[in-house]
Design an enzyme around this catalytic site. Sequence first.
Site, PDB file in Angstrom:
ATOM      1  N   HIS A  38       0.959  -1.137   0.109  1.00 19.51           N
ATOM      2  CA  HIS A  38      -0.061   0.132  -0.073  1.00 19.51           C
ATOM      3  C   HIS A  38       0.726   1.140   0.130  1.00 19.51           C
ATOM      4  O   HIS A  38       1.903   1.199   0.665  1.00 19.51           O
ATOM      5  CB  HIS A  38      -0.949  -0.006   1.124  1.00 19.51           C
ATOM      6  CG  HIS A  38      -1.562   1.311   1.316  1.00 19.51           C
ATOM      7  ND1 HIS A  38      -2.752   1.840   0.730  1.00 19.51           N
ATOM      8  CD2 HIS A  38      -1.542   2.376   2.220  1.00 19.51           C
ATOM      9  CE1 HIS A  38      -2.832   2.996   0.939  1.00 19.51           C
ATOM     10  NE2 HIS A  38      -2.284   3.420   1.988  1.00 19.51           N
ATOM     11  N   CYS A 108      -4.288   2.081  -4.900  1.00 17.76           N
ATOM     12  CA  CYS A 108      -3.729   3.185  -4.185  1.00 17.76           C
ATOM     13  C   CYS A 108      -2.301   3.194  -4.906  1.00 17.76           C
ATOM     14  O   CYS A 108      -1.564   4.482  -4.842  1.00 17.76           O
ATOM     15  CB  CYS A 108      -3.337   2.747  -2.575  1.00 17.76           C
ATOM     16  SG  CYS A 108      -2.407   1.061  -2.384  1.00 17.76           S
TER      17      CYS A 108
END
Length: 163
Positions: A38, A108
Site C-alpha cells: 500500500h 492506491c
Amino acid sequence: MEHCATFPVKLYIYDLSRGMARQLSPIMLGKQLDGIWHTSIVVYGKEFFFGGEGITNCPPGGTLLGDPDAIVDLGTTEVTEDIFMEYQCSLGESTYRADRYRLFEHNCNTFSNEVAQFLTGRKIPSYITDLPSEVLSTPFGQTLRPLLDSISITPPGGNFSQR
C-alpha cells in the site's frame, strides 16, 4: 527571476501482509513476494492515498497502518498546495472516485504513481506497480482473483485514517 518555493515529496510504503507475503508467497504462488504494498504520497505536511472511499488524506503516518515500512524520497515539487488540491479534487471526481477502486488495476499504487509523476516527473518503484501482474501470472493468483476483486481495502463505513 523569482525563486519558486519547493516542497519535498515522499512515497510512504506499507506492507499490508505485515511480512506474511514474504513467508507464504513461495508456498502459495511459487514465487517470492516481499510484500503486499500500500502506498501514499506525503507532501505539504499531509499523507494522500486512494482506497475504497476515494482520495483521503491524514497527517503523515496517521493511517491505521501506523508507521510506513519504507519511505522513498521522490524529490521536490514547485507545484503549489492550491494547485495540487485542485488537481486532487478533479481526480477525486473522475478517475479516482471511490467506485472506481479495483484491487489489481486501479488502486492506491496507481494513484501514488500518477501523483508522483504530476508532482515530480518521477514514477514510484516498479516492484510496487508490477506486483498485481506478478500475482495474477500465477495459477493461485488466477484462482484467488474473484475473491480479491471483491475486497475493498477500506472497511465499509470505516475510515482508513485514525481520527
